[in-house]
Design a protein around this motif. Structure first.
Motif, short mmCIF file in Angstrom:
data_model
loop_
_atom_site.label_atom_id
_atom_site.label_comp_id
_atom_site.label_asym_id
_atom_site.label_seq_id
_atom_site.Cartn_x
_atom_site.Cartn_y
_atom_site.Cartn_z
N VAL A 1 -4.55 1.30 5.06
CA VAL A 1 -4.90 2.48 4.40
C VAL A 1 -5.53 3.42 5.22
O VAL A 1 -4.88 3.87 5.13
CB VAL A 1 -5.64 2.05 2.78
CG1 VAL A 1 -5.80 3.18 2.07
CG2 VAL A 1 -4.61 1.54 2.10
N THR A 2 -6.54 3.27 5.94
CA THR A 2 -7.16 4.19 6.13
C THR A 2 -6.14 4.81 7.95
O THR A 2 -5.80 5.80 8.11
CB THR A 2 -8.43 3.49 6.69
OG1 THR A 2 -9.78 3.45 6.18
CG2 THR A 2 -9.29 4.37 7.77
N ALA B 1 0.87 -1.13 -0.10
CA ALA B 1 0.12 0.07 0.12
C ALA B 1 0.61 1.19 -0.17
O ALA B 1 0.57 2.09 -0.47
CB ALA B 1 -0.89 -0.01 1.26
N ARG B 2 1.70 1.48 0.56
CA ARG B 2 2.96 2.18 1.21
C ARG B 2 3.51 2.33 -0.35
O ARG B 2 3.88 3.90 -0.67
CB ARG B 2 3.92 1.91 2.24
CG ARG B 2 5.11 3.08 2.13
CD ARG B 2 4.06 4.63 2.84
NE ARG B 2 4.09 5.53 1.81
CZ ARG B 2 3.77 6.59 2.52
NH1 ARG B 2 3.39 6.38 3.95
NH2 ARG B 2 3.48 7.07 1.37
N ALA B 3 3.80 1.55 -1.38
CA ALA B 3 4.94 2.16 -2.63
C ALA B 3 3.31 1.95 -3.37
O ALA B 3 3.55 2.34 -4.25
CB ALA B 3 5.47 0.92 -2.77
N GLY B 4 2.94 1.78 -3.10
CA GLY B 4 0.92 2.14 -4.33
C GLY B 4 1.89 0.81 -5.37
O GLY B 4 0.96 1.31 -6.54
N VAL B 5 1.38 -0.67 -4.76
CA VAL B 5 1.78 -1.46 -5.61
C VAL B 5 0.43 -1.99 -6.35
O VAL B 5 -0.40 -1.80 -5.68
CB VAL B 5 2.60 -2.84 -5.24
CG1 VAL B 5 3.65 -2.14 -5.73
CG2 VAL B 5 2.37 -3.49 -4.36
N THR B 6 -0.33 -2.93 -6.72
CA THR B 6 -1.61 -3.20 -7.14
C THR B 6 -1.60 -4.82 -6.27
O THR B 6 -0.79 -5.38 -6.33
CB THR B 6 -1.62 -4.10 -8.70
OG1 THR B 6 -1.81 -2.83 -9.21
CG2 THR B 6 -3.50 -4.20 -8.55
#
Length: 469
Positions: A130-131, A109-114
């Motif tokens: 994420v929240t 999530a931090r890196a922004g991968v799927t």
């Protein structure tokens, strides 16, 4: 591969310097395999991505070479995700699959991968991370399982990965509720089969799931069909068919054994009748790799009376694939030094300075003869049938349970090259049992018509001769 094998002096020097066994990867070849998959997608006018299944090989050189191209990578652990990011692969080109702990989910999530999620609980945990950490919305795919065809009596085999298709409504409801944290970009499946019919059924089920998501107000736009495209390891169909037929004859006692201690690869003699199933990979697969993807896209979905490719194109869905073995076709070999050649009552035995986990052909049920790399001209040029045994103090440490036929009798100091072993056979099962070292790894690449090499961890696609990668 042939060109590299012809460099007999270089290969001997590499093993002398780095030890036996030695894994050799050929990064340049990977780009050709990626291009073949992209050509199939283009031929069917489909958009989509090719993600290399990292678990097939631990090599840094292969992943860094991948980073210099346009393919993506499928990572199935926290360590693989860290490795991919450190190799220079952009987050948008990374798909996180497999079982995930909180640390894996957080970094994804931090890196922004799927994130390709396996369960509703995993989606819920990802949303909470994420929240809680105020991260940007994460792209997710929902992996599904348990498919049945509406147009034929075909079901897909059970998988421990994925949400049952009947629960797609619950998935959609959760993502709708967590719209500020999760963005559903598509659905996926993972099937451990080479059967086209089962995969067609799974695709049909995924298309129905995508339709359901759209009815619920979501906008998924892609389908990920995983891997399983395979490799054609043996070029000669007649050799493969003859060997399997002769194995059956040996099981029935109609000819001498072909294997150590009569091992039958899952077959047995039941009162003169062969029972059981042959537990081997179909080593001769003329339709494999990118050609298998093409065949899958040309297969008909009976309920719709249209091909898979046509259905995807008409719905304007992207198609993602995750080849592992197929992208590593002809990308590497394992070299092992011959320590001893002896004759006993049952034939010739060749002892190697490696073990069955260093080149795990038998574990994965793939049969290929190695190539002999002689240090000097063979003393006995006649062909020889031999059993290959390893360096562990275990009766079970057989590199091959079958007798292999070598074109000339090897001598201590010669090498055996197990070719085309980059996909799963090179390091997937390697261990340090009885403190035997795991194989070091080197990368071979072309530069100005000559071969150059470096340690795997020292390879970057900026070396001379690699800038065009």
């Amino acid at each position: 591969m042939r060109s590299a094998l012809a460099e007999t002096v270089l290969l001997q020097q590499l093993v002398d310097a780095c030890g036996s066994p030695l894994s050799v990867v050929l990064p340049d070849r990977m780009a050709d395999n990626v291009a073949a998959f992209r050509a199939v997608l283009a031929g069917h006018r489909l958009a989509g991505e090719v993600f290399f299944a990292h678990k097939a090989n631990r090599s840094s050189a292969l992943v860094r070479h991948l980073a210099a191209g346009d393919a993506g990578i499928d990572v199935a652990s926290l360590g693989e995700l860290q490795h991919a990011l450190s190799a220079g692969i952009a987050a948008r080109r990374i798909m996180a699959t497999g079982p995930k702990n909180r640390e894996f989910l957080w970094l994804a999530a931090r890196a922004g991968v799927t994130v390709n999620a396996d369960s509703i609980d995993e989606l819920s945990e990802l949303a909470s991370l994420v929240t809680a950490h105020r991260l940007p919305r994460v792209r997710v795919m929902a992996r599904l399982s348990g498919f049945a065809s509406t147009g034929a009596r075909v079901t897909s085999r059970r998988s421990r990965f994925g949400v049952p298709t009947r629960a797609i409504g619950a998935v959609a409801d959760l993502i709708g509720k967590e719209a500020g944290a999760l963005d559903l970009t598509g659905v996926a499946f993972h099937l451990d089969t080479i059967g086209l019919a089962e995969k067609v059924v799974a695709i049909e089920g995924c298309l129905a799931a995508l339709d359901e998501c759209h009815r619920r107000g979501l906008r998924p736009r892609s389908l990920d069909i995983g891997g399983g495209f395979g490799v054609d390891y043996l070029a000669d169909a007649a050799e493969w068919e003859r060997w399997t037929s002769e194995l059956t004859e040996a099981v029935l006692g109609r000819r001498p054994p072909l294997t150590w201690d009569g091992h039958a690869y899952g077959l047995r003699n039941d009162g003169g009748t062969v029972r059981g199933a042959l537990g081997l990979y179909p080593a001769h697969r003329p339709v494999a790799g990118a050609a298998y993807l093409d065949a899958l896209l040309r297969a008909e979905v009976r309920a719709h009376r249209r091909t898979v490719g046509t259905l995807l194109l008409d719905a304007m869905y992207d198609l993602h694939v995750e080849p592992g073995r197929a992208l590593l076709d002809q990308c590497g070999m394992v070299l092992a030094r011959v320590l001893e050649v002896r004759d006993d009552g049952d034939g010739t035995v060749v002892r190697l300075d490696c073990n069955a986990r260093d080149v795990s052909l038998e574990e994965h049920g793939v049969l290929m003869d190695p190539v002999v790399v002689h240090r000097s001209s063979p003393a006995d040029p006649r062909p020889v049938g031999a059993y290959l045994v390893g360096n562990l103090c275990l009766e079970a440490d057989l590199i091959t349970r079958r007798r292999v036929h070598l074109p000339a009798r090897p001598r201590p100091g010669d090498l055996l090259a197990f070719v085309n072993t980059a996909g799963y056979f090179m390091d997937f099962s390697a261990t340090t049992a009885i403190r035997q070292p795991v194989a070091r790894k080197v990368a071979l690449y072309r530069d100005g018509g000559a071969w150059r090499w470096c340690l795997d961890e020292q390879y970057w696609p900026v070396h001379p001769g690699t800038e065009a990668a």
